[in-house]
Design an enzyme around this catalytic site. Sequence first.
Site, short mmCIF file in Angstrom:
data_model
loop_
_atom_site.label_atom_id
_atom_site.label_comp_id
_atom_site.label_asym_id
_atom_site.label_seq_id
_atom_site.Cartn_x
_atom_site.Cartn_y
_atom_site.Cartn_z
N HIS A 234 0.85 -1.21 0.00
CA HIS A 234 0.00 0.00 0.00
C HIS A 234 0.88 1.25 0.00
CE1 HIS A 234 -2.94 -2.74 2.34
NE2 HIS A 234 -3.48 -2.55 1.16
N LYS B 202 -15.81 -7.27 6.32
CA LYS B 202 -14.54 -8.01 6.34
C LYS B 202 -14.11 -8.35 7.76
CE LYS B 202 -11.32 -7.34 3.09
NZ LYS B 202 -10.33 -6.69 2.19
N ARG C 148 -2.41 -5.78 -8.56
CA ARG C 148 -1.32 -6.69 -8.24
C ARG C 148 -1.12 -7.74 -9.32
NH1 ARG C 148 -3.55 -8.65 -2.79
NH2 ARG C 148 -5.37 -8.40 -4.09
N SER D 38 -3.22 -7.96 3.09
CA SER D 38 -3.29 -7.75 4.54
C SER D 38 -3.64 -9.07 5.25
CB SER D 38 -4.31 -6.67 4.87
OG SER D 38 -3.92 -5.46 4.27
N1 COA Z 1 -0.11 -4.02 -1.87
C1 COA Z 1 -0.42 -4.94 -0.96
N2 COA Z 1 -1.67 -5.39 -0.75
C2 COA Z 1 -2.64 -4.87 -1.49
C3 COA Z 1 -2.40 -3.91 -2.47
C4 COA Z 1 -1.06 -3.48 -2.65
N3 COA Z 1 -0.74 -2.56 -3.55
N4 COA Z 1 -3.57 -3.59 -3.05
C5 COA Z 1 -4.49 -4.33 -2.45
N5 COA Z 1 -3.94 -5.10 -1.52
C6 COA Z 1 -4.60 -6.08 -0.66
C7 COA Z 1 -5.41 -5.44 0.42
O1 COA Z 1 -4.67 -5.32 1.62
C8 COA Z 1 -6.57 -6.40 0.58
O2 COA Z 1 -6.18 -7.44 1.46
P1 COA Z 1 -7.28 -8.22 2.31
O3 COA Z 1 -8.41 -8.59 1.39
O4 COA Z 1 -6.53 -9.37 2.82
O5 COA Z 1 -7.74 -7.23 3.36
C9 COA Z 1 -6.73 -7.04 -0.79
O6 COA Z 1 -5.52 -6.78 -1.46
C10 COA Z 1 -7.87 -6.46 -1.55
O7 COA Z 1 -7.67 -5.07 -1.63
P2 COA Z 1 -8.86 -4.10 -2.02
O8 COA Z 1 -9.54 -4.59 -3.25
O9 COA Z 1 -8.30 -2.71 -2.04
O10 COA Z 1 -9.89 -4.32 -0.87
P3 COA Z 1 -10.06 -3.49 0.37
O11 COA Z 1 -10.95 -4.24 1.28
O12 COA Z 1 -8.75 -3.08 0.91
O13 COA Z 1 -10.84 -2.18 -0.18
C11 COA Z 1 -12.83 -0.91 -0.76
C12 COA Z 1 -12.12 -2.27 -0.82
C13 COA Z 1 -12.78 -0.34 0.63
C14 COA Z 1 -12.14 0.08 -1.70
C15 COA Z 1 -14.29 -1.11 -1.23
O14 COA Z 1 -14.83 -2.18 -0.49
C16 COA Z 1 -15.14 0.13 -0.98
O15 COA Z 1 -15.12 1.02 -1.79
N6 COA Z 1 -15.89 0.16 0.14
C17 COA Z 1 -16.72 1.31 0.51
C18 COA Z 1 -18.20 0.98 0.30
C19 COA Z 1 -18.59 1.19 -1.15
O16 COA Z 1 -18.60 2.28 -1.67
N7 COA Z 1 -18.95 0.08 -1.81
C20 COA Z 1 -19.34 0.12 -3.21
C21 COA Z 1 -18.12 0.12 -4.07
S1 COA Z 1 -18.56 0.36 -5.79
#
Ligand code: COA
Length: 161
Positions: free
Chosen positions: A18, A42, A91, A129
Amino acid sequence: MKIKALYPGTFDPITYGHGDIVARAAVMFDSVIVAVAASPGKQPLFPLETRVQLAQQVLSHLDNVSVCGFDCLLAEFAKQCEALVLVRGLRAVSDFEYEFQLASMNRALMPHLETVFLPTATRYTYISSSLVKEVARLGGCVDQFVDPIVIQALRTKLCLT
Ligand code: COA
């Protein structure tokens, strides 16, 4: 015109992967807000406040980066912050389908909100994560994936020595 970007995620906890995306976005945009989603679905290990604090500490060296928690629709939060761009890290090809869906939904909800994808640095493509938490929980070394501040928080939370 100053361009403010939002980098959303659950950050449970923030990793070097991140951090790499944030640092690169900070060069591209005038300011970057790291938007820490409550993501109750989550069942995060760390409460939202802690995830925000950890991200603030880890990213404190980046002058044009701030960190905020949010518990609403991402598109709505972007509007409140007056952000014009969403930054997402890719990724692997497997990330793309979900990311494309997310970007399309966010643009449908807020037409002026553009999503910019940054390829994750090769050395971090396999990090998530959840994997970091699992490795830490089982006694593995996570030094190369997360900041020492996060390691300490994991130790305390998981009652590790
Ligand atoms: N390096 C390391 N890890 C990474 C990464 C990077 N560059 N990019 C992503 N990851 C990891 C994250 O840590 C996450 O790990 P986890 O699933 O074990 O927690 C995984 O990859 C997925 O990442 P991501 O797709 O970014 O999921 P997220 O849960 O971190 O974020 C939100 C998702 C918060 C952006 C999305 O759920 C959201 O927008 N929520 C708000 C509600 C909303 O508006 N919903 C409608 C959306 S249209």
